[in-house]
Design an enzyme around this catalytic site. Structure first.
Site, PDB file in Angstrom:
ATOM      1  N   ARG A 182      34.110  28.890  75.542  1.00 18.37           N
ATOM      2  CA  ARG A 182      34.895  28.912  76.787  1.00 18.37           C
ATOM      3  C   ARG A 182      35.477  30.298  77.033  1.00 18.37           C
ATOM      4  O   ARG A 182      35.002  31.038  77.904  1.00 18.37           O
ATOM      5  CB  ARG A 182      35.998  27.835  76.726  1.00 18.37           C
ATOM      6  CG  ARG A 182      36.645  27.531  78.062  1.00 18.37           C
ATOM      7  CD  ARG A 182      37.701  28.520  78.493  1.00 18.37           C
ATOM      8  NE  ARG A 182      38.790  28.669  77.536  1.00 18.37           N
ATOM      9  CZ  ARG A 182      39.689  29.648  77.596  1.00 18.37           C
ATOM     10  NH1 ARG A 182      39.628  30.568  78.553  1.00 18.37           N
ATOM     11  NH2 ARG A 182      40.643  29.747  76.678  1.00 18.37           N
ATOM     12  N   ASP A 183      36.460  30.714  76.251  1.00 17.48           N
ATOM     13  CA  ASP A 183      37.068  32.035  76.463  1.00 17.48           C
ATOM     14  C   ASP A 183      36.005  33.115  76.286  1.00 17.48           C
ATOM     15  O   ASP A 183      35.985  34.122  77.003  1.00 17.48           O
ATOM     16  CB  ASP A 183      38.214  32.236  75.461  1.00 17.48           C
ATOM     17  CG  ASP A 183      39.231  33.273  75.909  1.00 17.48           C
ATOM     18  OD1 ASP A 183      38.866  34.189  76.665  1.00 17.48           O
ATOM     19  OD2 ASP A 183      40.397  33.185  75.482  1.00 17.48           O
ATOM     20  N   HIS A 188      47.254  32.338  70.121  1.00 15.72           N
ATOM     21  CA  HIS A 188      45.948  32.711  70.685  1.00 15.72           C
ATOM     22  C   HIS A 188      45.960  34.232  70.902  1.00 15.72           C
ATOM     23  O   HIS A 188      46.471  34.710  71.909  1.00 15.72           O
ATOM     24  CB  HIS A 188      45.826  31.935  72.004  1.00 15.72           C
ATOM     25  CG  HIS A 188      44.623  32.187  72.843  1.00 15.72           C
ATOM     26  ND1 HIS A 188      43.629  31.242  73.039  1.00 15.72           N
ATOM     27  CD2 HIS A 188      44.255  33.238  73.608  1.00 15.72           C
ATOM     28  CE1 HIS A 188      42.725  31.696  73.869  1.00 15.72           C
ATOM     29  NE2 HIS A 188      43.069  32.919  74.241  1.00 15.72           N
ATOM     30  N   HIS A 202      44.285  37.892  71.367  1.00 15.91           N
ATOM     31  CA  HIS A 202      43.117  38.730  71.687  1.00 15.91           C
ATOM     32  C   HIS A 202      43.274  40.022  70.894  1.00 15.91           C
ATOM     33  O   HIS A 202      44.394  40.464  70.590  1.00 15.91           O
ATOM     34  CB  HIS A 202      43.050  38.976  73.201  1.00 15.91           C
ATOM     35  CG  HIS A 202      42.521  37.780  73.939  1.00 15.91           C
ATOM     36  ND1 HIS A 202      41.231  37.704  74.411  1.00 15.91           N
ATOM     37  CD2 HIS A 202      43.100  36.597  74.263  1.00 15.91           C
ATOM     38  CE1 HIS A 202      41.039  36.528  75.007  1.00 15.91           C
ATOM     39  NE2 HIS A 202      42.169  35.831  74.931  1.00 15.91           N
ATOM     40  N   CYS A 209      39.628  37.454  79.667  1.00 10.74           N
ATOM     41  CA  CYS A 209      39.842  36.750  80.925  1.00 10.74           C
ATOM     42  C   CYS A 209      39.489  37.687  82.074  1.00 10.74           C
ATOM     43  O   CYS A 209      40.058  38.772  82.187  1.00 10.74           O
ATOM     44  CB  CYS A 209      41.302  36.306  81.028  1.00 10.74           C
ATOM     45  SG  CYS A 209      41.648  35.545  82.623  1.00 10.74           S
ATOM     46  N   ASN A 260      38.818  37.530  71.894  1.00  9.27           N
ATOM     47  CA  ASN A 260      39.759  36.868  70.983  1.00  9.27           C
ATOM     48  C   ASN A 260      39.560  37.452  69.582  1.00  9.27           C
ATOM     49  O   ASN A 260      38.496  37.980  69.265  1.00  9.27           O
ATOM     50  CB  ASN A 260      39.436  35.371  70.869  1.00  9.27           C
ATOM     51  CG  ASN A 260      39.692  34.618  72.136  1.00  9.27           C
ATOM     52  OD1 ASN A 260      38.853  34.602  73.023  1.00  9.27           O
ATOM     53  ND2 ASN A 260      40.834  33.982  72.228  1.00  9.27           N
TER      54      ASN A 260
END
Ligand code: HMG
Ligand code: MG
Length: 302
Positions: A15-16, A207, A209, A240, A249
């Site tokens: 996803r990310d 979370h 990055h 993003c 990430n």
């Protein structure tokens, strides 16, 4: 100093990771990537996003991807939903674990989901209420918790404020995001205790990055405060598109390498994650950034 004996690593790569890729990736390749990750031992694999296809064209095939991935008992295949329309699309294909997402920066929230923070809480209030009534598990994201890409100031009090509102909606877990990878351990030292005064530690994920190389240091700082849930991305994919300058990430391989070498269990098989990364690297147009992945790949070629 006592660190958690076991850590949950939540896998973000599909996803990310993929939301930030420009190469068109086929649905079949996404499904294969997710299936490889599902077999690696995670209990949480973020699969895709039911967002506007105009906002994230790469994930426009969310329904097909979700339908085709192999489900496995004990593994949550969580999907992002930005509004009721996304919720209904996700439920129509059987998703039972969703994530809603807002931020502590007004400027970022506006660009990312075209809402103010308060509007997002109202929209997600309806979504989370319905999700809970239907037995759906819910994660809430608080992005830009360590800094905004648009120069507006973010303070720990602002992060706590949004987090409190998301928890009050009924989220099962919160993930606190350093969306643009600007955070440093002293910020973690300030933020975790402030959050922990209101939210149980075992419902808080971080979370990070790794844009400026501080992600693993931040993971270690958070571990020292008793945080035991971390998001990471196979190969270090991620970013993003609505956060200028954001890169991947923290690599799952990097986190697993560090935790396992420190004697902290995760239940995740590092070699299987590496196989998933190797597979997705073969369909992308660039190298993967995870240092541990690169090191293991280089050694295995000797
Ligand atoms: P908007 O333009 O204000 O929405 O976008 P709208 O309600 O006016 O709708 C516009 C069009 O989109 C309409 O279609 C809707 O039907 C459609 P049209 O009439 O023009 O043909 N639409 C949808 N279609 C499919 N699924 C939906 C949906 N909703 C509306 N769910 C909106 C507002 C929230 C929809 C949009 O801005 C959006 O989808 N944003 C998502 C952005 C995104 O995915 N960002 C990345 C994820 S966040 C992140 O990466 C951070 C994180 O990793 C943590 C961290 O690192 O900090 C989680
Ligand atoms: Mg992210």
């Amino acid at each position: 100093m006592s660190l958690p004996a076991r850590v949950r690593v939540c896998e973000m790569g599909a996803r990310d990771g993929l939301q930030n890729e420009h190469t068109v990736i086929s649905t079949g390749d996404k499904v294969r990537f997710i299936d490889l990750l599902t077999d690696a031992g995670f209990d949480y694999v973020e699969a895709t996003s039911f967002v506007s296809p105009k906002a994230i064209p790469q994930l426009a095939d969310a329904a097909d991807v979700f339908t085709r991935i192999r489900k496995k008992p004990g593994v949550r295949h969580t999907v992002l939903v930005p509004n009721m329309k996304g919720y209904e699309r996700a439920r129509a294909v059987g998703a039972d674990s969703i994530a809603v997402f807002t931020a502590s920066s007004e400027a970022f929230t506006k660009r990312n989901i075209n809402m103010t923070i308060d509007e997002s809480i109202a929209v997600f209030g309806d979504v989370v209420r319905r999700a809970k009534a239907e037995g759906v598990w819910v994660r809430g994201y608080v992005s830009t918790a360590f800094g905004s890409p648009f120069g507006d100031r973010v303070t720990p009090a602002m992060v706590v404020n949004v987090s409190r509102k998301l928890m009050a909606l009924g989220c099962d877990e919160l993930s606190i995001g350093d969306t643009i990878g600007v955070g440093v351990p002293s910020q973690v030292d300030e933020l975790v205790p402030a959050l922990a005064r209101e939210i149980p530690l075992d419902r808080l994920a971080f979370h990070f990055h790794d844009t400026r190389g501080t992600a693993l240091a931040n993971v270690y700082a958070a571990l020292q405060h008793g945080i035991s849930i971390f998001d990471a991305s196979s190969g270090g994919l991620g970013g993003c598109p609505y956060a200028p300058g954001a890169t991947g990430n923290v690599g799952t391989e990097d986190v697993l390498y560090m935790l396992h070498a420190m004697g902290i269990e995760t239940g995740v098989d590092l070699d299987k994650v590496r196989a998933a990364s190797r597979f997705i690297a073969s369909v992308l147009d660039h190298m993967l950034t995870s240092k541990a992945f690169q090191a293991m790949e280089a050694l295995s070629k000797k």
